[in-house]
Design an enzyme around this catalytic site. Structure first.
Site, PDB file in Angstrom:
ATOM      1  N   HIS A   1      48.483  36.181  51.383  1.00 20.30           N
ATOM      2  CA  HIS A   1      49.092  34.859  51.169  1.00 20.30           C
ATOM      3  C   HIS A   1      48.129  33.888  50.506  1.00 20.30           C
ATOM      4  CE1 HIS A   1      52.612  35.392  54.214  1.00 20.30           C
ATOM      5  NE2 HIS A   1      52.497  36.383  53.362  1.00 20.30           N
TER       6      HIS A   1
ATOM      7  N   CYS B   1      46.648  35.708  28.473  1.00 15.61           N
ATOM      8  CA  CYS B   1      46.462  35.540  29.917  1.00 15.61           C
ATOM      9  C   CYS B   1      47.847  35.583  30.558  1.00 15.61           C
ATOM     10  CB  CYS B   1      45.793  34.179  30.157  1.00 15.61           C
ATOM     11  SG  CYS B   1      45.521  33.806  31.900  1.00 15.61           S
TER      12      CYS B   1
ATOM     13  N   GLU C   1      49.885  47.986  43.433  1.00 20.34           N
ATOM     14  CA  GLU C   1      50.515  46.674  43.224  1.00 20.34           C
ATOM     15  C   GLU C   1      52.028  46.805  43.025  1.00 20.34           C
ATOM     16  OE1 GLU C   1      48.716  44.746  39.838  1.00 20.34           O
ATOM     17  OE2 GLU C   1      49.521  46.207  38.438  1.00 20.34           O
TER      18      GLU C   1
END
Ligand SMILES: [Zn+2]
Length: 169
Positions: A75, A31, A156
């Site tokens: 945010h 992870c 991204e």
């Protein structure tokens, strides 16, 4: 018989972006740690022309719609509610996250975006935004009636993106 005219219009703007935190779970027991990206999006819609205005869709409408959707997750910590390795629970004003049974994070609820996806990959974020955009366009009616597809790209990092395309026909 006249050819059916199809157009594709695309939109990418400096304000259709979101700066959010996330982590991805991998195969097996790996992870990622929490980190962030300045995500950028591009939306494209295909369809026929509105006979009165000669556009597929009003850019102002599309811009406002995408800005609304990215503002919801800007945010925020993006959390995938359908991830079988994560247990994400709302407890009072907090959201707790456990990974494979071990407590990992506690976030203020107002700082989280709880998303109906299995992992916060750019693939899933692109699909999430495209489906939301399609539903909103359908609800708005009007120009959207002649649309044949909605496509969203989420980037991204520079040069690292995924695109999801949903056909409406
Ligand atoms: Zn990342």
């Amino acid at each position: 018989m006249a050819a059916r005219k199809q157009f594709k219009v695309s939109l990418t703007k400096d304000n259709i972006v979101f700066a959010s935190a996330h982590f991805i779970t991998f195969r097996g027991h790996r992870c990622e740690t929490l980190h962030g990206h300045n995500y950028r999006t591009r939306v494209s819609v295909e369809g026929g022309l509105d006979p009165e205005t000669a556009f597929v869709i009003d850019f102002a409408e599309l811009k406002a719609l995408m800005k609304r959707l990215v503002d919801e997750i800007d945010h925020r910590v993006l959390l995938p509610m359908q991830n079988p390795k994560l247990e994400i629970k709302e407890v009072g004003d907090s959201v707790t996250v456990a990974y494979e049974g071990a407590p990992r994070y506690v976030f203020p609820k107002r700082d989280c975006a709880l998303l109906p996806i299995p992992n916060t990959t750019v693939e899933m974020l692109a699909e999430y935004l495209a489906v939301r955009a399609r539903l909103e366009l359908k609800r708005a009616g009007g120009d959207a009636v002649s649309l044949t597809s909605v496509e969203v790209e989420v980037e991204e990092n520079f040069g690292q993106s995924a695109t999801y395309r949903e056909s409406l026909t």
